[in-house]
Scaffold this active site. Sequence first.
Site, PDB file in Angstrom:
ATOM      1  N   ASP A  89      37.377  43.674  47.716  1.00  0.00           N
ATOM      2  CA  ASP A  89      37.531  43.256  49.111  1.00  0.00           C
ATOM      3  C   ASP A  89      36.486  43.920  50.009  1.00  0.00           C
ATOM      4  O   ASP A  89      36.044  45.037  49.754  1.00  0.00           O
ATOM      5  CB  ASP A  89      38.950  43.605  49.591  1.00  0.00           C
ATOM      6  CG  ASP A  89      39.327  42.843  50.848  1.00  0.00           C
ATOM      7  OD1 ASP A  89      38.705  41.796  51.137  1.00  0.00           O
ATOM      8  OD2 ASP A  89      40.247  43.292  51.564  1.00  0.00           O
ATOM      9  N   HIS A  92      29.025  37.992  50.212  1.00  0.00           N
ATOM     10  CA  HIS A  92      29.471  37.532  48.898  1.00  0.00           C
ATOM     11  C   HIS A  92      28.347  37.646  47.864  1.00  0.00           C
ATOM     12  O   HIS A  92      28.585  37.994  46.710  1.00  0.00           O
ATOM     13  CB  HIS A  92      29.994  36.097  48.969  1.00  0.00           C
ATOM     14  CG  HIS A  92      31.206  35.949  49.843  1.00  0.00           C
ATOM     15  ND1 HIS A  92      32.258  36.837  49.795  1.00  0.00           N
ATOM     16  CD2 HIS A  92      31.540  35.036  50.798  1.00  0.00           C
ATOM     17  CE1 HIS A  92      33.186  36.463  50.671  1.00  0.00           C
ATOM     18  NE2 HIS A  92      32.770  35.384  51.306  1.00  0.00           N
ATOM     19  N   LEU A 140      33.967  44.727  25.787  1.00  0.00           N
ATOM     20  CA  LEU A 140      34.717  44.716  27.051  1.00  0.00           C
ATOM     21  C   LEU A 140      35.373  43.348  27.239  1.00  0.00           C
ATOM     22  O   LEU A 140      34.701  42.316  27.145  1.00  0.00           O
ATOM     23  CB  LEU A 140      33.773  44.990  28.233  1.00  0.00           C
ATOM     24  CG  LEU A 140      34.396  44.914  29.634  1.00  0.00           C
ATOM     25  CD1 LEU A 140      35.361  46.080  29.867  1.00  0.00           C
ATOM     26  CD2 LEU A 140      33.324  44.908  30.719  1.00  0.00           C
TER      27      LEU A 140
HETATM   28  C1  IPE Z   1      36.496  39.679  49.270  1.00  0.00           C
HETATM   29  O1  IPE Z   1      35.854  39.913  50.484  1.00  0.00           O
HETATM   30  C2  IPE Z   1      35.975  38.448  48.578  1.00  0.00           C
HETATM   31  C3  IPE Z   1      36.861  37.280  48.661  1.00  0.00           C
HETATM   32  C4  IPE Z   1      38.089  37.290  49.061  1.00  0.00           C
HETATM   33  C5  IPE Z   1      36.313  36.022  48.254  1.00  0.00           C
HETATM   34  P1  IPE Z   1      36.342  39.223  51.826  1.00  0.00           P
HETATM   35  O2  IPE Z   1      35.629  37.928  51.963  1.00  0.00           O
HETATM   36  O3  IPE Z   1      37.821  39.154  51.873  1.00  0.00           O
HETATM   37  O4  IPE Z   1      35.802  40.268  52.882  1.00  0.00           O
HETATM   38  P2  IPE Z   1      36.521  40.756  54.196  1.00  0.00           P
HETATM   39  O5  IPE Z   1      37.869  41.265  53.800  1.00  0.00           O
HETATM   40  O6  IPE Z   1      36.592  39.587  55.118  1.00  0.00           O
HETATM   41  O7  IPE Z   1      35.639  41.851  54.676  1.00  0.00           O
HETATM   42  C1  IPE Z   2      42.219  39.437  48.303  1.00  0.00           C
HETATM   43  O1  IPE Z   2      41.439  39.663  49.427  1.00  0.00           O
HETATM   44  C2  IPE Z   2      41.565  38.437  47.421  1.00  0.00           C
HETATM   45  C3  IPE Z   2      40.295  38.862  46.844  1.00  0.00           C
HETATM   46  C4  IPE Z   2      39.708  40.017  47.026  1.00  0.00           C
HETATM   47  C5  IPE Z   2      39.669  37.912  45.984  1.00  0.00           C
HETATM   48  P1  IPE Z   2      41.743  38.944  50.817  1.00  0.00           P
HETATM   49  O2  IPE Z   2      40.726  39.429  51.764  1.00  0.00           O
HETATM   50  O3  IPE Z   2      41.833  37.479  50.620  1.00  0.00           O
HETATM   51  O4  IPE Z   2      43.207  39.500  51.147  1.00  0.00           O
HETATM   52  P2  IPE Z   2      43.971  39.694  52.514  1.00  0.00           P
HETATM   53  O5  IPE Z   2      43.895  38.393  53.254  1.00  0.00           O
HETATM   54  O6  IPE Z   2      43.283  40.797  53.254  1.00  0.00           O
HETATM   55  O7  IPE Z   2      45.356  40.072  52.103  1.00  0.00           O
HETATM   56 MG    MG Z   3      39.237  40.429  52.564  1.00  0.00          MG
END
Ligand code: IPE
Ligand code: IPE
Ligand code: MG
Length: 211
Positions: free
Chosen positions: A14, A31, A125
């Site tokens: 995340d 990403h 792995l």
């Molecule tokens: C995690 O990073 C990747 C995905 C959920 C695809 P986020 O896209 O959730 O990044 P933040 O939480 O908005 O910073």
């Molecule tokens: C969880 O992250 C999903 C991934 C990292 C792929 P999100 O950013 O979607 O989760 P929430 O919305 O903060 O719970």
């Molecule tokens: Mg996120």
Amino acid sequence: MPQSSSIHVAIIMDGNGRWAARRGLPRVAGHRAGAEAVRRVVEAAPDQGITALTLYAFSADNWKRPPGEVAALMRLFARHLRTETPRLVENGVRLEVVGRRDRLPAPLVAGITAVERATAPGGRLALRLAVDYSARWAIGAGVILPDVDLLIRTGGEQRLSDFLLWEAAYAELYFTDTMWPDFGAADLARALADFRTRQRRFGGLPEAAAG
Ligand code: IPE
Ligand code: IPE
Ligand code: MG
């Protein structure tokens, strides 16, 4: 602390979007940087005693995001799987994608099938990438993975967001404020060092007090 001979680490990757926003970049740039972090961690994992690694890449709830971000993510998955296949094979990594496939774009599904077939002999792995994944869905469908030993979440939040609810029953939890694109081998080593100080009791008594 005895070192478990086979460690299953799961990571909620995340913070990509916030990493990008802090740099004045579009979320998609986060990403892309996150995909680089995946490569670093996958390459570092076997040398750190990890035998199974499960990465949360896209949740079933992530379809709620703007269509442009979702489409960019799907393209990134497809491209990354294709370009990484030779390195995965070379490094003995067996890749399996877990989650629903019926909602993914057809070219991505084809790419997943190809990389899974190419990496099937890998024995160093067991890498699982969770895409369109929901733990509640997986439990209902009877798709259960091995128990998780260490569950890491980057990006500062302390929640599971529907990831491995069943398999994490006795997982050690590790939360870090580091945003996923900044995560690397040293961060993984830190999390594992912390894990090795934990006393896992599984409802029993500490070894010294038992018997
Ligand atoms: C995690 O990073 C990747 C995905 C959920 C695809 P986020 O896209 O959730 O990044 P933040 O939480 O908005 O910073
Ligand atoms: C969880 O992250 C999903 C991934 C990292 C792929 P999100 O950013 O979607 O989760 P929430 O919305 O903060 O719970
Ligand atoms: Mg996120």
